[in-house]
Enzyme design. Structure first.
Site: not given
Ligand code: SF4
Length: 364
Positions: A98, A340
């Site tokens: 990704e 994150c």
């Protein structure tokens, strides 16, 4: 051009210098290799047609020896809570990984890129770590993540890249440095070297090598705990590369580069936000300027929670008391698992964005 040949060199994996060295039998000088990079990365094209000064025969020879295929964009997903977009890519061998398009305050994009499909390091608080490791990404596969965002979001320029997606960049050192060079090159991505950030959880020999080589990109150590036993529990790699040695390497790096020591800190309630952590940071980095980016943990499994406002404020006061400079960072796209530590190859939540008419070139 564009056909996939086993063993053929991908043109977007090369700087002008590496391309000239690749085929010493071809009359490729610096001017020509710069023009080739400008064509395939700067202009984002798949063929070399019309490259100034490139004879037709040479163009055909390069085409026969190289490839310019693309990654397939399997999914684009916009967050419903903030303007982040997550891209899910699939490579020819089926590996998925990704990138996240991050909106900057001024109307610009930054791109958080993956350097590996999956990750072998298994940090406790990171979903990518739970995936296991598939493989290193090639330089062009990293470059292509940035080009896709640029192609599909032309309303803003891409001015930043951060190696903080899937994978440990320093476990794929050569390809990461090569990709950064291509993205920085004035004929390539044209992104300022100081706007490219490499984040590592602490591969000590590579931090030392990186410092030695004097690259212009910003280096961040994702420390997350300064206490050796605790860090070893959270980041298994810490058993091999202890905190004390990492701190010394980062001090040397900052000294050599002339900036602060950059640290990242994933805040987890009741785990790493105590005064003991702040005191240890103060000791490890006494006399050096530190810039610590503190970010709330994002753990979809619920094992780790973000600290309360009160706990966070206490931690920040303790950091200040111990001379540690800090900034609080927000990690966006939580609903699309773009935040994150949550990149795990899924296409869920948010709003699926259809493929743009001119974008998503796909493979081949
Ligand atoms: S935090 Fe980084 S190094 Fe650790 S498991 Fe996740 S991707 Fe790998």
């Amino acid at each position: 051009m564009g056909a996939v040949e086993t063993g053929a060199h991908h043109l977007r994996s090369h700087t002008p210098t590496s391309l000239a060295a690749l085929w010493p039998d071809l009359p490729l000088d610096d001017t020509l290799t710069r023009r080739i990079l400008a064509r395939v990365v700067g202009d984002d094209r798949d063929d070399l047609e019309g490259v100034r000064g490139l004879p037709r025969r040479l163009e055909r020879e390069i085409a026969a020896r190289s490839r310019t295929d693309r990654l397939e964009v399997v999914d684009r997903r916009a967050s419903r809570i903030d303007p982040f977009v997550k891209y899910l890519f699939r490579a020819l061998d089926g590996s998925v990984f990704e990138a996240v398009r991050i909106p900057l305050e001024r109307p610009r994009w930054s791109v958080c890129v993956s350097s590996q499909a999956g990750c072998a390091l298994g940090c406790e608080f990171c979903e990518t770590g739970r995936l296991g490791f598939e493989r290193d990404l090639e330089a062009w596969e990293i470059v292509e993540q940035v080009l896709t965002v640029r192609r599909e979001g032309p309303e803003r320029p891409v001015t930043g890249v951060v190696f903080q997606g899937q994978g440990e960049p320093f476990r794929n050192y050569e390809n990461v440095i090569r990709a950064a060079e291509i993205l920085r090159h004035p004929c390539g991505g044209r992104i300022g070297g100081d706007r490219i950030t490499i984040s590592t959880v602490g591969v000590l020999p590579m931090i030392e090598r990186y410092t030695e080589e004097g690259h212009p990109y910003r280096l961040i150590l994702s420390l997350t705990s300064a206490l050796p036993d605790k860090r070893a529990r959270l980041v298994p790699l810490a058993r091999r590369h202890p905190v004390e040695a990492l701190a010394a390497a980062m001090r040397r790096h900052a000294q050599r580069r002339g900036g602060p020591v950059n640290l990242a800190w994933v805040m987890m309630a009741g785990i790493n936000t105590g005064a003991d952590e702040a005191r240890e940071l103060g000791r490890l980095f006494a006399g050096v300027k530190v810039r610590l980016s503190a970010i709330d943990v994002n753990d979809p499994t619920g094992r780790f929670r973000a600290p309360s406002d009160e706990e966070r404020s206490r931690f920040f006061s303790a950091l200040a008391d111990n001379g540690i400079g800090f900034v609080r960072r927000y990690s966006g796209g939580a609903d699309i698992h773009a935040a994150c530590g949550t990149l795990a190859g899924r296409a869920t939540g948010g709003l699926a964005i259809p493929s743009p008419p001119s974008g998503g070139k796909g493979q081949g």
